[in-house]
Design an enzyme around this catalytic site. Sequence first.
Site, PDB file in Angstrom:
ATOM      1  NE  ARG A 184      -2.393  -1.875  -0.802  1.00 45.96           N
ATOM      2  CZ  ARG A 184      -2.274  -3.201  -0.885  1.00 45.96           C
ATOM      3  NH1 ARG A 184      -2.709  -3.960   0.059  1.00 45.96           N
ATOM      4  NH2 ARG A 184      -1.757  -3.764  -1.958  1.00 45.96           N
ATOM      5  CB  CYS A 232      -8.275  -1.499   5.184  1.00 42.19           C
ATOM      6  SG  CYS A 232      -8.879  -3.149   4.808  1.00 42.19           S
ATOM      7  CD  GLU A 308      -4.713   0.856   3.343  1.00 38.63           C
ATOM      8  OE1 GLU A 308      -4.150  -0.074   3.943  1.00 38.63           O
ATOM      9  OE2 GLU A 308      -5.533   0.692   2.433  1.00 38.63           O
TER      10      GLU A 308
HETATM   11  C1  LIG Z   1     -15.408  -0.453  -0.391  1.00 42.22           C
HETATM   12  C2  LIG Z   1     -13.937  -0.227  -0.507  1.00 42.22           C
HETATM   13  C3  LIG Z   1     -13.097  -1.316  -0.718  1.00 42.22           C
HETATM   14  C4  LIG Z   1     -11.714  -1.113  -0.849  1.00 42.22           C
HETATM   15  N1  LIG Z   1     -10.897  -2.189  -1.059  1.00 42.22           N
HETATM   16  C5  LIG Z   1      -9.565  -1.992  -1.235  1.00 42.22           C
HETATM   17  C6  LIG Z   1      -8.691  -3.102  -1.511  1.00 42.22           C
HETATM   18  O1  LIG Z   1      -9.113  -4.247  -1.603  1.00 42.22           O
HETATM   19  N2  LIG Z   1      -7.363  -2.825  -1.711  1.00 42.22           N
HETATM   20  C7  LIG Z   1      -6.870  -1.537  -1.626  1.00 42.22           C
HETATM   21  O2  LIG Z   1      -5.652  -1.341  -1.829  1.00 42.22           O
HETATM   22  N3  LIG Z   1      -7.671  -0.489  -1.366  1.00 42.22           N
HETATM   23  C8  LIG Z   1      -9.000  -0.690  -1.159  1.00 42.22           C
HETATM   24  N4  LIG Z   1      -9.802   0.378  -0.887  1.00 42.22           N
HETATM   25  C9  LIG Z   1      -9.208   1.722  -0.770  1.00 42.22           C
HETATM   26  C10 LIG Z   1      -9.142   2.462  -2.115  1.00 42.22           C
HETATM   27  O3  LIG Z   1      -9.909   1.785  -3.075  1.00 42.22           O
HETATM   28  C11 LIG Z   1      -7.694   2.563  -2.623  1.00 42.22           C
HETATM   29  O4  LIG Z   1      -6.826   3.142  -1.676  1.00 42.22           O
HETATM   30  C12 LIG Z   1      -7.576   3.377  -3.922  1.00 42.22           C
HETATM   31  O5  LIG Z   1      -6.253   3.306  -4.373  1.00 42.22           O
HETATM   32  C13 LIG Z   1      -7.985   4.834  -3.748  1.00 42.22           C
HETATM   33  O6  LIG Z   1      -7.923   5.458  -5.021  1.00 42.22           O
HETATM   34  P1  LIG Z   1      -8.691   6.823  -5.285  1.00 42.22           P
HETATM   35  O7  LIG Z   1      -8.551   7.177  -6.709  1.00 42.22           O
HETATM   36  O8  LIG Z   1     -10.075   6.720  -4.750  1.00 42.22           O
HETATM   37  O9  LIG Z   1      -7.841   7.818  -4.397  1.00 42.22           O
HETATM   38  P2  LIG Z   1      -8.409   8.911  -3.355  1.00 42.22           P
HETATM   39  O10 LIG Z   1      -9.086   8.223  -2.229  1.00 42.22           O
HETATM   40  O11 LIG Z   1      -9.166   9.954  -4.072  1.00 42.22           O
HETATM   41  O12 LIG Z   1      -7.021   9.504  -2.834  1.00 42.22           O
HETATM   42  C14 LIG Z   1      -6.150   8.721  -2.047  1.00 42.22           C
HETATM   43  C15 LIG Z   1      -4.753   9.373  -2.062  1.00 42.22           C
HETATM   44  O13 LIG Z   1      -4.242   9.284  -3.388  1.00 42.22           O
HETATM   45  C16 LIG Z   1      -3.946  10.594  -3.864  1.00 42.22           C
HETATM   46  N5  LIG Z   1      -4.262  10.648  -5.297  1.00 42.22           N
HETATM   47  C17 LIG Z   1      -5.445  10.442  -5.909  1.00 42.22           C
HETATM   48  N6  LIG Z   1      -5.335  10.616  -7.240  1.00 42.22           N
HETATM   49  C18 LIG Z   1      -4.036  10.937  -7.482  1.00 42.22           C
HETATM   50  C19 LIG Z   1      -3.279  11.262  -8.648  1.00 42.22           C
HETATM   51  N7  LIG Z   1      -3.828  11.293  -9.869  1.00 42.22           N
HETATM   52  N8  LIG Z   1      -1.970  11.557  -8.485  1.00 42.22           N
HETATM   53  C20 LIG Z   1      -1.370  11.531  -7.277  1.00 42.22           C
HETATM   54  N9  LIG Z   1      -2.030  11.248  -6.139  1.00 42.22           N
HETATM   55  C21 LIG Z   1      -3.357  10.950  -6.233  1.00 42.22           C
HETATM   56  C22 LIG Z   1      -4.823  11.535  -3.049  1.00 42.22           C
HETATM   57  O14 LIG Z   1      -4.292  12.846  -3.016  1.00 42.22           O
HETATM   58  C23 LIG Z   1      -4.792  10.863  -1.701  1.00 42.22           C
HETATM   59  O15 LIG Z   1      -3.592  11.177  -1.018  1.00 42.22           O
HETATM   60  C24 LIG Z   1     -11.191   0.199  -0.754  1.00 42.22           C
HETATM   61  C25 LIG Z   1     -12.051   1.297  -0.568  1.00 42.22           C
HETATM   62  C26 LIG Z   1     -13.407   1.091  -0.439  1.00 42.22           C
HETATM   63  C27 LIG Z   1     -14.304   2.270  -0.248  1.00 42.22           C
END
Ligand SMILES: Cc1cc2nc3c(=O)[nH]c(=O)nc-3n(C[C@H](O)[C@H](O)[C@H](O)COP(=O)(O)OP(=O)(O)OC[C@H]3O[C@@H](n4cnc5c(N)ncnc54)[C@H](O)[C@@H]3O)c2cc1C
Length: 317
Positions: A184, A232, A308
């Site tokens: 992660r 998580c 996280e």
């Molecule tokens: C129901 C559910 C299930 C999930 N299951 C998992 C799982 O199985 N495995 C897992 O790893 N995660 C899981 N997650 C967490 C999430 O899906 C991941 O962490 C995912 O990578 C978040 O991506 P995002 O685009 O939504 O980022 P955001 O939540 O919008 O942002 C997260 C971070 O990334 C940064 N960020 C976003 N976009 C960019 C970009 N273009 N450039 C640089 N930085 C950026 C943001 O500034 C922030 O610091 C889950 C979440 C939910 C709600």
Amino acid sequence: MTMAAMPEGSSTLFADLDVEVELDAPLAKHTWYGIGGHADALVHPRSEEALCTLLRRCARTSTPVRVLGAGANLLVDDRGIDGVVLKLDAPCFNALELPAEGEATVARVGGGRDLAKTIHDTTRASLGGLEPLIGVPATIGGAIRMNAGGKYGEIGDVVHSVGLVTWEGERRTYLRDAIRFSYRHTDLPPGVVSWAILALRPADPVALQQRKKEISAYKASVQPLAAHSAGCMFRNPVDPATGERMSAGLLIDRAGLKGTRIGGASVSDRHGNFIVVEPGARAADVMELAAKVADETFARTGVRLEREVVFWRRGEP
Ligand SMILES: Cc1cc2nc3c(=O)[nH]c(=O)nc-3n(C[C@H](O)[C@H](O)[C@H](O)COP(=O)(O)OP(=O)(O)OC[C@H]3O[C@@H](n4cnc5c(N)ncnc54)[C@H](O)[C@@H]3O)c2cc1C
């Protein structure tokens, strides 16, 4: 809120730039938690050039900048967010270029593109490699920043190179060998993931479809996917005795914390590492509950949990 809420000099921040600006924009609808306050300015750049110029101006005026993906790993302060919040939803950040049939199996994808859509499109094009991420809500940029993944694999496994725009507005390209992906986490420098090239593999679409079904079924059996959460809350800690990662959810469960509640936030009965919310919850409820869970898990198991989920707080970098 007006431009007065932005730092001095910000009236010229967006002048003559190919960006769409929403002032005092509610962010709740952009996150999976669905709670939290407004962004002083939610900015949608329409080109990488505009993004670079905007970042240069923000750096010059010390305007704070954050980038929002799918909001699936994010909690936004009830008081909202100062400065600029970027959203990469313009077509140039959402394109997927697939290789022509018989050519190499690399695909170029925009940093703002939805991961689920990308898995769907690459699978249909008989390209494997992303299917382990089925059911992980994310944009490509957010998935790379968090090195999203799980039991079956992580996005770092298929990254060939990343196009990053630094907070100072400079374009950089990082090849896979120069990036360290770990649990992660990635050591990519701070900035905006603008695009990525993914190294996929030829695969039978029917077999990929079957694999996606199996992984989705597993995920649905262990996680409360229908509830409002950010996945998580804590990272799985390393067991000092074995060097292996332990399940944070299991530790929280053992500490007897499932079902613990503050305001509209509670520890999921399905998965101890998910803090879920109900309508009317405040971000402060989630923050307080996360602190309580970490403290009580430490008191009862001796293991310190590290968060996280990213918390965006007004006035903090
Ligand atoms: C129901 C559910 C299930 C999930 N299951 C998992 C799982 O199985 N495995 C897992 O790893 N995660 C899981 N997650 C967490 C999430 O899906 C991941 O962490 C995912 O990578 C978040 O991506 P995002 O685009 O939504 O980022 P955001 O939540 O919008 O942002 C997260 C971070 O990334 C940064 N960020 C976003 N976009 C960019 C970009 N273009 N450039 C640089 N930085 C950026 C943001 O500034 C922030 O610091 C889950 C979440 C939910 C709600």
